[in-house]
Design a protein around this motif. Sequence first.
Motif, mmCIF file in Angstrom:
data_model
loop_
_atom_site.group_PDB
_atom_site.id
_atom_site.type_symbol
_atom_site.label_atom_id
_atom_site.label_comp_id
_atom_site.label_asym_id
_atom_site.label_seq_id
_atom_site.Cartn_x
_atom_site.Cartn_y
_atom_site.Cartn_z
ATOM 1 N N PRO A 1 0.837 -1.209 0.000
ATOM 2 C CA PRO A 1 0.000 0.000 0.000
ATOM 3 C C PRO A 1 0.868 1.254 0.000
ATOM 4 O O PRO A 1 2.038 1.227 0.417
ATOM 5 C CB PRO A 1 -0.799 -0.131 1.305
ATOM 6 N N ARG A 2 0.283 2.333 -0.468
ATOM 7 C CA ARG A 2 1.026 3.596 -0.471
ATOM 8 C C ARG A 2 1.275 4.058 0.967
ATOM 9 O O ARG A 2 0.480 3.785 1.863
ATOM 10 C CB ARG A 2 0.240 4.663 -1.222
ATOM 11 N N SER A 3 2.345 4.785 1.171
ATOM 12 C CA SER A 3 2.661 5.284 2.507
ATOM 13 C C SER A 3 1.648 6.347 2.916
ATOM 14 O O SER A 3 1.029 7.016 2.074
ATOM 15 C CB SER A 3 4.073 5.871 2.531
ATOM 16 N N LEU A 4 1.500 6.525 4.235
ATOM 17 C CA LEU A 4 0.572 7.536 4.740
ATOM 18 C C LEU A 4 0.993 8.938 4.322
ATOM 19 O O LEU A 4 0.146 9.800 4.040
ATOM 20 C CB LEU A 4 0.490 7.436 6.264
ATOM 21 N N ASP A 5 2.295 9.186 4.274
ATOM 22 C CA ASP A 5 2.784 10.514 3.859
ATOM 23 C C ASP A 5 2.350 10.823 2.436
ATOM 24 O O ASP A 5 1.935 11.952 2.121
ATOM 25 C CB ASP A 5 4.310 10.570 3.960
ATOM 26 N N GLU A 6 2.447 9.829 1.551
ATOM 27 C CA GLU A 6 2.052 10.031 0.153
ATOM 28 C C GLU A 6 0.554 10.309 0.045
ATOM 29 O O GLU A 6 0.121 11.184 -0.712
ATOM 30 C CB GLU A 6 2.417 8.792 -0.666
ATOM 31 N N ILE A 7 -0.251 9.549 0.813
ATOM 32 C CA ILE A 7 -1.701 9.761 0.795
ATOM 33 C C ILE A 7 -2.035 11.152 1.328
ATOM 34 O O ILE A 7 -2.880 11.865 0.769
ATOM 35 C CB ILE A 7 -2.397 8.673 1.639
ATOM 36 N N ASP A 8 -1.342 11.568 2.421
ATOM 37 C CA ASP A 8 -1.578 12.909 2.987
ATOM 38 C C ASP A 8 -1.261 13.996 1.977
ATOM 39 O O ASP A 8 -1.985 15.001 1.873
ATOM 40 C CB ASP A 8 -0.720 13.098 4.249
ATOM 41 N N ARG A 9 -0.171 13.823 1.221
ATOM 42 C CA ARG A 9 0.194 14.832 0.216
ATOM 43 C C ARG A 9 -0.884 14.953 -0.856
ATOM 44 O O ARG A 9 -1.232 16.052 -1.289
ATOM 45 C CB ARG A 9 1.545 14.469 -0.415
#
Length: 649
Positions: free
Chosen positions: A623-631
């Motif tokens: 899964p994508r990292s949380l930082d990437e999703i937040d961005r």
Amino acid sequence: MVNHVNFIWNIAESLRGPFKPAEYGSVVLPFTVLRRLDAVLAETKPKVLNVAKATELMPDMLRHLRLTEAAGHQFYNTSPFDFAKLVADPQDLRANLSAYLAGFSENVRDIFERFEFDKTLNKLAEKNKLYAVTEKFAQADFHPNVVSNIDMGLIFEELIRWANERSNETAGDHYTPREVIALMVQLIFALDDDALSKPGVVRSIYDPTAGTGGMLSVADEYLRRMNPGVQLSLYGQDYNDASYAICKADMVIKGQDVDNIVLGDTLTEDAFDDKKFDYGLSNPPFGVDWKDQRAYVDAEHAKLGFNGRFGPGTPAVSDGAMLFLLHLVSKMRKKEDGGSRVAIVLNGSPLFSGGAGGGESNIRKWLLDNDLVEAIIALPKDIFYNTGISTYIWVLSNRKTDERKGCVQLIDGREMKKKLSKGLGSKRNELSEKNIETIVGLYAGFEDGEHSKIFRNEDFLYRTITVERPLKLNWQATPERIDTVFAAKAVQKLSEADAVALRRVLESLGDDAVWKNRAVFHKSLKDAAKAEGIAITGPLLKTVTTELSEQDDTADVCLDAKRSSEPDASLRNTENVPWEEDVDEYVRREVLPYAPDAWIDHAKTKEGAEIPFTRHFYKYVPPRSLDEIDRDLEAVMDQLRAMLVEVER
């Protein structure tokens, strides 16, 4: 060839107005066949007419033999008419056409009857189009010296495709995508190139769900390109009148035996029950029930067993595709006679549906036990015209090479596709020539890799074992449990007096007493009943025992008449054990650490087979990292804020 196709298309376009584009095929297809047959029979026509007159009083069978001999073909026409004479008499054209059609031998006349050509001719006459169409077809030179059987077949196939595209019906109801057929054909021939290229080679191909004959045609073209001298016999059967007419017409045009294409339901009327074939191809209906054929299929299964087509078993009545698979296998030549190879398109269900001991599983196991499954190829989704579901090509053979014996090759072609610029029904993707080349190369290469995996037959076999746990219950005569006793059917049948007496017995047990041994509980119950002057035996005892009980791990084990532990049906479980693993060892490792009192009921063990295709090609995608999703979320919020600012202005 292109000129002839364009010529016929122009005739069809002249029908615009009285006929809808979807109806053009009903005119030009039978007329094309009629004109070709007219040209083929032209040279022997005078001889046929003489023989027809001389044999009028002969028995039908003998007369037919004399006429086919005179015609030089397996069909003939005893009418004095031909296209030249038809157009020479416009006034009587409709009646003369009927007489001309009636003059054909029955095996060809059948084509026009299934086309319902009489209706078409009546409509053409009514709309004053009959003479124009007949006259234009009379101008077409379809003589075999001008247009070969191969070229005539290509012309007719192009007309079929063209007619299907203009039909109001779903294209997939008529034919399998051309590139899928090309892949299937190349797969069944890929390992036989050397044998097929030899001069004088004789082969037969069979399609039990022939439709309009697309698979037979592509196979014919492919082999003749490989070896122009090949002696190829094409056989097919279909139950749809229009499809049958087109297929039979196509085979006649190609110079094939007119009697090798048969109308009828393959499952109930095997037209070739005495024949075996070198190759087989089929695209049976997906997910279509076989209720109408069930009585016949079940009777054959019960009566003939493995001497018939359905010995290994029958699938769920909701999907009959595996019946066609078994039928196709039954048409394979024996190994000692050279064997066979077949390819069939199926949906995903036949890979895994049905548990051990069920019809589908038994069929799969029989195929694997007999080493018939050579390869299974997963196709891209959205590749068929009338369905977007996952589809697979099964390649079966009883003449595997030494390296393939005992093995099954799985090929993942799900991503090998080319996107269509415009969808056709459910079809969004197609196989390019490069995709087909890649898949066939993987099949022929027979190596493990990213898209090709080799398994032993046993890897797909398993045993389903039944894990039992002992029955442990307590009994208590609480008001709630007593109410469940009186809700039971056996108790509701009691007379009012007996019911009152039973309630007194149960209430006398007291709701604070708990029994954890069934024998002790039964003694207490019977003693209480005796005190009330009634007997509790048989079904009533069973009902009371059941309804006053509750599962209790601290209770004693219930024992049967043989003093063996009685199983608790509510705790019963099943486990699938890999084929080559020892069942007892599996239980010691996987079951007993969590349920020490469990045991296996070996009488309930069943053997099964399953091919979990997608599991073997699964790729983990983190899964994508949380930082990437937040961005990404912040970027979207910025866009929304900007839009709100614009609105406020």
